[in-house]
Design a protein around this motif. Sequence first.
Motif, PDB file in Angstrom:
ATOM      1  N   UNK A  11       0.844  -1.211   0.000  1.00  0.00           N
ATOM      2  CA  UNK A  11       0.000   0.000   0.000  1.00  0.00           C
ATOM      3  C   UNK A  11       0.878   1.260   0.000  1.00  0.00           C
ATOM      4  N   UNK A  12       1.909   1.221   0.876  1.00  0.00           N
ATOM      5  CA  UNK A  12       2.808   2.391   0.947  1.00  0.00           C
ATOM      6  C   UNK A  12       3.448   2.630  -0.411  1.00  0.00           C
ATOM      7  N   UNK A  13       3.946   1.572  -1.016  1.00  0.00           N
ATOM      8  CA  UNK A  13       4.630   1.685  -2.310  1.00  0.00           C
ATOM      9  C   UNK A  13       3.704   2.259  -3.379  1.00  0.00           C
ATOM     10  N   UNK A  14       2.462   1.751  -3.396  1.00  0.00           N
ATOM     11  CA  UNK A  14       1.559   2.086  -4.508  1.00  0.00           C
ATOM     12  C   UNK A  14       0.849   3.428  -4.320  1.00  0.00           C
ATOM     13  N   UNK A  15       0.874   3.970  -3.105  1.00  0.00           N
ATOM     14  CA  UNK A  15       0.055   5.174  -2.843  1.00  0.00           C
ATOM     15  C   UNK A  15       0.569   6.404  -3.585  1.00  0.00           C
ATOM     16  N   UNK A  16      -0.379   7.221  -4.022  1.00  0.00           N
ATOM     17  CA  UNK A  16      -0.044   8.543  -4.591  1.00  0.00           C
ATOM     18  C   UNK A  16      -0.962   9.567  -3.924  1.00  0.00           C
ATOM     19  N   UNK A  17      -0.514  10.807  -3.946  1.00  0.00           N
ATOM     20  CA  UNK A  17      -1.339  11.862  -3.316  1.00  0.00           C
ATOM     21  C   UNK A  17      -1.423  13.079  -4.223  1.00  0.00           C
ATOM     22  N   UNK A  18      -2.457  13.905  -3.985  1.00  0.00           N
ATOM     23  CA  UNK A  18      -2.641  15.118  -4.793  1.00  0.00           C
ATOM     24  C   UNK A  18      -2.645  16.399  -3.979  1.00  0.00           C
ATOM     25  N   UNK A  19      -2.579  16.245  -2.663  1.00  0.00           N
ATOM     26  CA  UNK A  19      -2.622  17.476  -1.870  1.00  0.00           C
ATOM     27  C   UNK A  19      -2.005  17.224  -0.500  1.00  0.00           C
ATOM     28  N   UNK A  20      -1.697  18.332   0.176  1.00  0.00           N
ATOM     29  CA  UNK A  20      -1.142  18.224   1.533  1.00  0.00           C
ATOM     30  C   UNK A  20      -2.141  17.527   2.454  1.00  0.00           C
ATOM     31  N   UNK A  21      -3.440  17.766   2.197  1.00  0.00           N
ATOM     32  CA  UNK A  21      -4.469  17.130   3.029  1.00  0.00           C
ATOM     33  C   UNK A  21      -4.403  15.610   2.877  1.00  0.00           C
ATOM     34  N   UNK A  22      -4.209  15.160   1.641  1.00  0.00           N
ATOM     35  CA  UNK A  22      -4.139  13.712   1.410  1.00  0.00           C
ATOM     36  C   UNK A  22      -2.909  13.098   2.095  1.00  0.00           C
ATOM     37  N   UNK A  23      -1.805  13.815   2.094  1.00  0.00           N
ATOM     38  CA  UNK A  23      -0.589  13.319   2.766  1.00  0.00           C
ATOM     39  C   UNK A  23      -0.890  13.127   4.253  1.00  0.00           C
ATOM     40  N   UNK A  24      -1.532  14.187   4.827  1.00  0.00           N
ATOM     41  CA  UNK A  24      -1.824  14.138   6.256  1.00  0.00           C
ATOM     42  C   UNK A  24      -2.774  12.978   6.578  1.00  0.00           C
ATOM     43  N   UNK A  25      -3.746  12.741   5.678  1.00  0.00           N
ATOM     44  CA  UNK A  25      -4.700  11.643   5.920  1.00  0.00           C
ATOM     45  C   UNK A  25      -3.970  10.296   5.943  1.00  0.00           C
ATOM     46  N   UNK A  26      -3.022  10.118   5.020  1.00  0.00           N
ATOM     47  CA  UNK A  26      -2.277   8.839   4.995  1.00  0.00           C
ATOM     48  C   UNK A  26      -1.358   8.710   6.207  1.00  0.00           C
ATOM     49  N   UNK A  27      -0.771   9.863   6.613  1.00  0.00           N
ATOM     50  CA  UNK A  27       0.102   9.818   7.796  1.00  0.00           C
ATOM     51  C   UNK A  27      -0.687   9.316   9.012  1.00  0.00           C
ATOM     52  N   UNK A  28      -1.919   9.867   9.129  1.00  0.00           N
ATOM     53  CA  UNK A  28      -2.734   9.452  10.268  1.00  0.00           C
ATOM     54  C   UNK A  28      -3.128   7.978  10.137  1.00  0.00           C
ATOM     55  N   UNK A  29      -3.487   7.610   8.897  1.00  0.00           N
ATOM     56  CA  UNK A  29      -3.917   6.219   8.669  1.00  0.00           C
ATOM     57  C   UNK A  29      -2.789   5.226   9.031  1.00  0.00           C
ATOM     58  N   UNK A  30      -1.550   5.585   8.680  1.00  0.00           N
ATOM     59  CA  UNK A  30      -0.453   4.649   8.915  1.00  0.00           C
ATOM     60  C   UNK A  30       0.213   4.842  10.283  1.00  0.00           C
ATOM     61  N   UNK A  31       0.537   6.137  10.569  1.00  0.00           N
ATOM     62  CA  UNK A  31       1.421   6.370  11.707  1.00  0.00           C
ATOM     63  C   UNK A  31       0.775   7.174  12.840  1.00  0.00           C
ATOM     64  N   UNK A  32      -0.503   7.521  12.667  1.00  0.00           N
ATOM     65  CA  UNK A  32      -1.188   8.260  13.735  1.00  0.00           C
ATOM     66  C   UNK A  32      -1.277   7.414  14.997  1.00  0.00           C
ATOM     67  N   UNK A  33      -1.822   8.002  16.070  1.00  0.00           N
ATOM     68  CA  UNK A  33      -1.891   7.283  17.363  1.00  0.00           C
ATOM     69  C   UNK A  33      -2.549   5.915  17.223  1.00  0.00           C
ATOM     70  N   UNK A  34      -3.610   5.919  16.361  1.00  0.00           N
ATOM     71  CA  UNK A  34      -4.285   4.632  16.134  1.00  0.00           C
ATOM     72  C   UNK A  34      -4.040   4.121  14.723  1.00  0.00           C
ATOM     73  N   UNK A  35      -2.919   4.565  14.134  1.00  0.00           N
ATOM     74  CA  UNK A  35      -2.600   4.174  12.761  1.00  0.00           C
ATOM     75  C   UNK A  35      -2.280   2.680  12.671  1.00  0.00           C
ATOM     76  N   UNK A  36      -2.385   2.177  11.432  1.00  0.00           N
ATOM     77  CA  UNK A  36      -2.206   0.727  11.259  1.00  0.00           C
ATOM     78  C   UNK A  36      -0.789   0.276  11.617  1.00  0.00           C
TER      79      UNK A  36
END
Length: 339
Positions: A11-36
Motif C-alpha cells: 500500500x505504501x509503495x503504490x500510494x499517490x497523493x494530490x494534496x497536503x491534506x491527502x498526505x496528512x490523511x495517509x500519515x494518520x492512517x499509517x502512523x497516527x496514534x491509532x494508525x495501522x
Amino acid sequence: MLEKIARLSEEVKASTVNSLEEIEALRIKWLGKKGEITELFDAFKTVPPEQKKEFGQQLNILKTSALDKINTWKQEFESQVTDTSVPDLSLPGFPSVQNGSRHPLSIVKNQIIAIFSRMGFTVSEGREIEDDWHNFTALNTPENHPARDMQDTFYVNLNPEMVLRTQTSSVQVHIMQSHKPPIRTISPGRVYRNEAISARAHCQFHQVEGLYIDEKVSFADLKQTLLYFTREMFGADTKIRLRPSYFPFTEPSAEMDISCTICKGKGCNVCKYTGWVEIMGCGMVDPQVLINCGISETKYKGFAFGMGIERITMLKYQVKDLRLFFENDLRFLKQFTSA
Ligand code: DAH
C-alpha cells in the motif's frame, strides 16, 4: 501479522497523493496514534520471542518506508507552494517592507499651503530655470542694479539670459502677466543661490512666495494675513513684528519677525537673546512692478511676501543644521511622521 506488514508495504509503495491534506490523511492512517503501523508496533509485544527479530526488522522497514514516503511528498508539495514562479497572492504581505514618511520640508510646505488655502489662496508653480527678466528686471532689479548683489546668482553658461531662479518672486510676474486681478496665490518651490554650504546656508533651498492683488488692498490686510498665518503655524500665542526694510519690488517693505517659539520671547541662543526671529520679507507691491506686468497701477494695489521653508521647518522642529534636510539620513528623516 507478517501478511499485514506485506499488505501495508504494498500500500505504501503504490500510494499517490494530490494534496497536503491527502498526505496528512495517509500519515494518520499509517502512523497516527491509532494508525495501522502504530498498532502493529503495539501488537509486536505479543509476538513470541523467537519471531521478534524477523517481525521487528520487517516492521521497522515498513515504518521507515512510510515515513520516507510522507516526507518526500511533503517536501515536493511545500517546494511547489514556495516556488516564486507560481506566486500565491493570498499569502500575507512581506513584513520587512517599512512604511516611508514625508520629508520634513514637504510636511511644512503642505501645512503652509493648507493655511493659505483656508484664506482663499490658490497654489501656482513656476519654472526653476528662469529668464533674467522674470527673475530680476520685471521685479524692479535691472542689470547693474545694486540689489542684484543681494542674491548670488547661478547663470546658465549656454545662455546667460537664463538663470536658476534665485527667488520664487519670479512666479508672481508670470501670474500677473497671465491673470486678471483679483489674484490671491502662493507659489512654493526650489530656489538656487551660489552660496557656500554651511549649517545655515545652502546653494539650493525652498521658498513660498505670496501675492494678493485687488482694488482695495492695504498694509493692514498684509499684516492681518501674516498674523493669521503665524498663529496657525506656530501657535495662537505667537506675536509678530514688522521692521522697515528694502526689497526692490515692494514699497514700503518690511521684514517680519515672530516672537521666539523656543523661549517665548525671554531670550535664548536661537533668537540670539532678542526674543524675536526673522521669518520672512514682505511689503506692498511696487506700482512699477504692476506696470511691468501689464496691470493698472491706479486701479489695483497688492501685497507680497516670501519665506524660506527650511527656516520655518528649523524653527518648528528645532533643527539646528540645514544640511540635514539634504543628506537623506533615515535616522533624521524617520522622526517626522505627520501627513
Ligand atoms: N524674494 C525675497 C527674497 O528672496 C523675499 C521676499 C521679500 C518676497 C519681500 C516678497 C516680498 O514677495 O514682498 O529674499
